[in-house]
Design a protein around this motif. Structure first.
Motif, PDB file in Angstrom:
ATOM      1  N   GLN A 175       1.739  14.298   6.666  1.00 10.27           N
ATOM      2  CA  GLN A 175       1.381  14.580   5.270  1.00 10.27           C
ATOM      3  C   GLN A 175       2.514  14.326   4.284  1.00 10.27           C
ATOM      4  OE1 GLN A 175      -0.358  18.491   5.140  1.00 10.27           O
ATOM      5  NE2 GLN A 175      -1.901  17.970   6.650  1.00 10.27           N
ATOM      6  N   GLY A 176       3.216  13.204   4.461  1.00  9.07           N
ATOM      7  CA  GLY A 176       4.306  12.864   3.567  1.00  9.07           C
ATOM      8  C   GLY A 176       5.626  13.382   4.088  1.00  9.07           C
ATOM      9  N   TYR A 179       7.281  13.975  -1.132  1.00 12.21           N
ATOM     10  CA  TYR A 179       6.739  12.636  -1.352  1.00 12.21           C
ATOM     11  C   TYR A 179       5.434  12.517  -0.581  1.00 12.21           C
ATOM     12  CZ  TYR A 179      11.385  11.650  -3.130  1.00 12.21           C
ATOM     13  OH  TYR A 179      12.555  11.683  -3.854  1.00 12.21           O
ATOM     14  N   ASP A 180       4.347  12.476  -1.339  1.00 10.79           N
ATOM     15  CA  ASP A 180       3.008  12.453  -0.759  1.00 10.79           C
ATOM     16  C   ASP A 180       2.550  11.028  -0.466  1.00 10.79           C
ATOM     17  OD1 ASP A 180       0.750  13.875   0.095  1.00 10.79           O
ATOM     18  OD2 ASP A 180      -0.291  13.449  -1.773  1.00 10.79           O
ATOM     19  N   GLU A 181       3.067  10.071  -1.202  1.00 12.78           N
ATOM     20  CA  GLU A 181       2.679   8.673  -1.028  1.00 12.78           C
ATOM     21  C   GLU A 181       3.910   7.864  -0.617  1.00 12.78           C
ATOM     22  OE1 GLU A 181       0.903   7.630  -4.763  1.00 12.78           O
ATOM     23  OE2 GLU A 181      -1.028   8.430  -4.150  1.00 12.78           O
ATOM     24  N   ILE A 182       3.891   7.389   0.616  1.00 14.32           N
ATOM     25  CA  ILE A 182       5.007   6.643   1.179  1.00 14.32           C
ATOM     26  C   ILE A 182       4.677   5.153   1.111  1.00 14.32           C
ATOM     27  CG2 ILE A 182       6.468   6.364   3.231  1.00 14.32           C
ATOM     28  CD1 ILE A 182       6.391   9.241   2.038  1.00 14.32           C
ATOM     29  N   PRO A 183       5.588   4.318   0.587  1.00 14.95           N
ATOM     30  CA  PRO A 183       5.324   2.878   0.520  1.00 14.95           C
ATOM     31  C   PRO A 183       5.221   2.267   1.918  1.00 14.95           C
ATOM     32  CG  PRO A 183       7.297   3.454  -0.739  1.00 14.95           C
ATOM     33  CD  PRO A 183       6.874   4.667  -0.004  1.00 14.95           C
ATOM     34  N   LYS A 184       4.199   1.463   2.112  1.00 16.47           N
ATOM     35  CA  LYS A 184       3.976   0.734   3.367  1.00 16.47           C
ATOM     36  C   LYS A 184       3.465  -0.656   3.016  1.00 16.47           C
ATOM     37  CE  LYS A 184       4.595   4.333   6.113  1.00 16.47           C
ATOM     38  NZ  LYS A 184       5.665   4.446   7.053  1.00 16.47           N
ATOM     39  N   VAL A 233       0.840  -1.194   0.000  1.00 14.08           N
ATOM     40  CA  VAL A 233       0.000   0.000   0.000  1.00 14.08           C
ATOM     41  C   VAL A 233       0.879   1.249   0.000  1.00 14.08           C
ATOM     42  CG1 VAL A 233      -1.950  -1.114   1.162  1.00 14.08           C
ATOM     43  CG2 VAL A 233      -0.208   0.021   2.531  1.00 14.08           C
ATOM     44  N   VAL A 234       0.288   2.382  -0.281  1.00  8.88           N
ATOM     45  CA  VAL A 234       0.964   3.666  -0.138  1.00  8.88           C
ATOM     46  C   VAL A 234       0.043   4.594   0.623  1.00  8.88           C
ATOM     47  CG1 VAL A 234       2.372   3.453  -2.226  1.00  8.88           C
ATOM     48  CG2 VAL A 234       0.136   4.535  -2.369  1.00  8.88           C
ATOM     49  N   GLY A 235       0.622   5.565   1.278  1.00 11.17           N
ATOM     50  CA  GLY A 235      -0.196   6.517   2.018  1.00 11.17           C
ATOM     51  C   GLY A 235       0.672   7.529   2.730  1.00 11.17           C
ATOM     52  N   ARG A 236       0.013   8.270   3.591  1.00 17.06           N
ATOM     53  CA  ARG A 236       0.727   9.261   4.395  1.00 17.06           C
ATOM     54  C   ARG A 236       0.018   9.389   5.726  1.00 17.06           C
ATOM     55  NH1 ARG A 236      -1.878  13.410   0.658  1.00 17.06           N
ATOM     56  NH2 ARG A 236      -3.570  14.218   1.941  1.00 17.06           N
TER      57      ARG A 236
END
Length: 108
Positions: A40-41, A49-54, A33-36
């Motif tokens: 907020q990144g 970077y607004d979408e951080i890999p998780k 998944v990706v998210g923040r």
């Protein structure tokens, strides 16, 4: 029954999965998944970077196993003794029914 969804750093997944397995919780679903989070990144230089890999781990448990699973995830997903921003979140929801597809049996 409960569903526990843990969003954690990718580099911590193997530790968490290993400990869950050792504790008797081998059944886990894993998603990329990706998210923040609240921060907020992240910004590195002039790039944001607004979408951080998780990774998201999903574990179905009986109510009485909740605390054990939470302890395992929290203790093994943190990146420092007191944790760091970006270590993740855990979401817990009620699970009304669960069925095994191969047998049609109800329950975990």
């Amino acid at each position: 029954m409960l569903i526990i969804k843990a969003v954690i750093r990718p580099e911590k997944v193997n530790e968490v999965l290993s400990e869950l397995n050792e504790a008797g919780f081998p059944a886990v679903t894993k998603y990329d998944v990706v998210g923040r989070g609240k921060q907020q990144g992240i910004t590195a230089g002039s790039i944001h970077y607004d979408e951080i890999p998780k990774e998201m781990l999903m574990v179905g448990v009986n109510d009485e196993d909740k605390d054990d699973v939470l302890r395992i995830i929290i203790n093994n997903a943190k990146t420092a003794e007191n944790g760091n921003f970006g270590d993740g979140k855990i979401f817990i929801s009620s699970l009304d029914e669960v069925y095994t597809i191969s047998t049609g049996l109800k329950g975990l």
